[in-house]
Scaffold this active site. Structure first.
Site, mmCIF file in Angstrom:
data_model
loop_
_atom_site.group_PDB
_atom_site.id
_atom_site.type_symbol
_atom_site.label_atom_id
_atom_site.label_comp_id
_atom_site.label_asym_id
_atom_site.label_seq_id
_atom_site.Cartn_x
_atom_site.Cartn_y
_atom_site.Cartn_z
ATOM 1 N N ASP A 164 -5.099 2.821 10.417
ATOM 2 C CA ASP A 164 -6.455 2.365 10.779
ATOM 3 C C ASP A 164 -6.369 2.064 12.190
ATOM 4 O OD1 ASP A 164 -9.073 1.704 10.778
ATOM 5 O OD2 ASP A 164 -8.850 -0.089 9.620
ATOM 6 N N PHE A 224 -13.915 2.760 4.121
ATOM 7 C CA PHE A 224 -13.200 2.005 3.358
ATOM 8 C C PHE A 224 -12.580 2.681 2.058
ATOM 9 C CE2 PHE A 224 -10.415 -1.584 1.586
ATOM 10 C CZ PHE A 224 -9.729 -2.048 2.531
ATOM 11 N N VAL A 225 -11.278 2.963 1.894
ATOM 12 C CA VAL A 225 -10.980 3.721 0.765
ATOM 13 C C VAL A 225 -10.074 2.950 -0.205
ATOM 14 C CG1 VAL A 225 -11.109 5.931 1.791
ATOM 15 C CG2 VAL A 225 -9.042 4.895 1.764
ATOM 16 N N ARG A 227 -6.013 -0.340 -6.719
ATOM 17 C CA ARG A 227 -4.558 0.300 -6.294
ATOM 18 C C ARG A 227 -4.197 1.235 -7.283
ATOM 19 N NH1 ARG A 227 -2.229 -2.490 -2.034
ATOM 20 N NH2 ARG A 227 -2.284 -4.734 -2.087
ATOM 21 N N GLY A 238 0.775 -1.095 -0.012
ATOM 22 C CA GLY A 238 -0.083 0.018 0.133
ATOM 23 C C GLY A 238 0.908 1.272 0.041
ATOM 24 N N LYS A 263 -6.769 7.324 9.589
ATOM 25 C CA LYS A 263 -8.350 7.037 10.204
ATOM 26 C C LYS A 263 -8.511 6.904 11.958
ATOM 27 C CE LYS A 263 -9.568 3.522 7.263
ATOM 28 N NZ LYS A 263 -10.362 2.526 6.770
ATOM 29 N N ASP A 315 -5.672 -0.816 -1.799
ATOM 30 C CA ASP A 315 -6.493 -1.851 -2.366
ATOM 31 C C ASP A 315 -7.761 -2.448 -1.457
ATOM 32 O OD1 ASP A 315 -4.994 -3.208 -0.519
ATOM 33 O OD2 ASP A 315 -5.903 -5.217 -1.317
HETATM 34 P P1 IMP Z 1 -4.351 -1.133 10.754
HETATM 35 O O1 IMP Z 1 -3.222 -2.381 10.788
HETATM 36 O O2 IMP Z 1 -5.684 -1.419 11.189
HETATM 37 O O3 IMP Z 1 -3.680 0.250 10.962
HETATM 38 O O4 IMP Z 1 -4.270 -1.087 9.057
HETATM 39 C C1 IMP Z 1 -3.490 -0.560 8.438
HETATM 40 C C2 IMP Z 1 -3.444 -1.647 6.982
HETATM 41 O O5 IMP Z 1 -4.550 -2.029 6.660
HETATM 42 C C3 IMP Z 1 -2.867 -0.631 5.861
HETATM 43 O O6 IMP Z 1 -1.463 -0.877 5.846
HETATM 44 C C4 IMP Z 1 -3.736 -1.016 4.763
HETATM 45 O O7 IMP Z 1 -2.939 -2.115 4.087
HETATM 46 C C5 IMP Z 1 -5.176 -1.793 5.506
HETATM 47 N N1 IMP Z 1 -6.099 -0.646 5.401
HETATM 48 C C6 IMP Z 1 -6.768 -0.223 6.386
HETATM 49 N N2 IMP Z 1 -7.594 0.496 6.328
HETATM 50 C C7 IMP Z 1 -7.748 0.776 4.735
HETATM 51 C C8 IMP Z 1 -8.792 1.140 4.074
HETATM 52 O O8 IMP Z 1 -9.521 2.109 4.130
HETATM 53 N N3 IMP Z 1 -8.483 0.903 2.463
HETATM 54 C C9 IMP Z 1 -7.435 0.106 2.056
HETATM 55 N N4 IMP Z 1 -6.691 -0.703 3.056
HETATM 56 C C10 IMP Z 1 -6.771 -0.303 4.440
HETATM 57 MG MG MG Z 2 -4.828 -4.063 1.435
#
Ligand code: IMP
Ligand code: MG
Length: 179
Positions: free
Chosen positions: A102, A151-152, A164, A40, A130, A158
């Site tokens: 996130d 969700f973006v 992507r 990403g 987020k 992706d």
């Molecule tokens: P976290 O571990 O919950 O902070 O999520 C981080 C990872 O989840 C990022 O590196 C993304 O790969 C994926 N992710 C989280 N939210 C989104 C979204 O809204 N769109 C796409 N990928 C996301």
């Molecule tokens: Mg992903």
């Protein structure tokens, strides 16, 4: 896939330019190693590197680290390192780059992993934040945009490996990705 535009490509490019200028100023006298979290962060990190002032480019190196956590749109709650950096992080000033934070779990896991390799310093840079869904406290040193809980996709991000290459960032309107 059904995507509603949220941040247009010109706005992304402007913000990336600002972040690159900030980073170049903060590391004016310091060699920097950017470590992008695959996949990403790839688009974002390449654009950040291209936006660095010429003078900064000869003291900035970059590498990638691989993680696995998401199965489709849902986090599995566990993050594993699937690809180690090629560059030795020992005694380096590291800037961990991700596209979006996130829950914070991914970044926290990567920061732990990087920290274990005795770098000289570690900072974080994300394009999208987020904050409403954060479960792990993460200090973000550079953040592009704060967004609501949606969700973006696009600009490297992706939904189940799709979306992507969109130039803009948009909200995925339904969770089915077969459209
Ligand atoms: P976290 O571990 O919950 O902070 O999520 C981080 C990872 O989840 C990022 O590196 C993304 O790969 C994926 N992710 C989280 N939210 C989104 C979204 O809204 N769109 C796409 N990928 C996301
Ligand atoms: Mg992903």
């Amino acid at each position: 896939m059904n995507v509603t535009p949220l941040i247009e490509s010109a706005a992304i490019a402007n913000r990336v330019k600002e972040l690159a200028a900030e980073i170049a100023a903060d590391y004016a006298d310091t060699p920097l190693l950017m470590v992008g979290i695959l996949t990403g962060a790839a688009q974002f990190m390449m654009d950040l590197l291209s936006a660095l002032p010429e003078a900064a480019s000869n003291r900035v190196d970059y590498d990638f680290i691989g993680v696995a956590s998401y199965a489709g749109l849902e986090s599995t709650g566990q993050v594993s390192i699937t690809l180690e950096t090629t560059v030795d992080l020992h005694d380096r000033h590291v800037l961990v780059v991700d596209g979006i934070v996130d829950s914070g779990l991914t970044l926290q896991r990567v920061l732990e992993h990087v920290g274990d390799q005795s770098p000289l310093s570690v900072k974080t840079c994300v394009l999208l934040d987020k904050p409403s869904r954060r479960q792990h406290t993460i200090g973000l040193d550079y953040a592009g945009f704060e967004i609501e809980d949606a969700f973006v996709v696009g600009y490297g991000l992706d939904a189940d490996q799709r979306g992507r290459s969109l130039r803009y960032i948009g909200v995925l309107e339904d969770s089915t990705t077969d459209g």
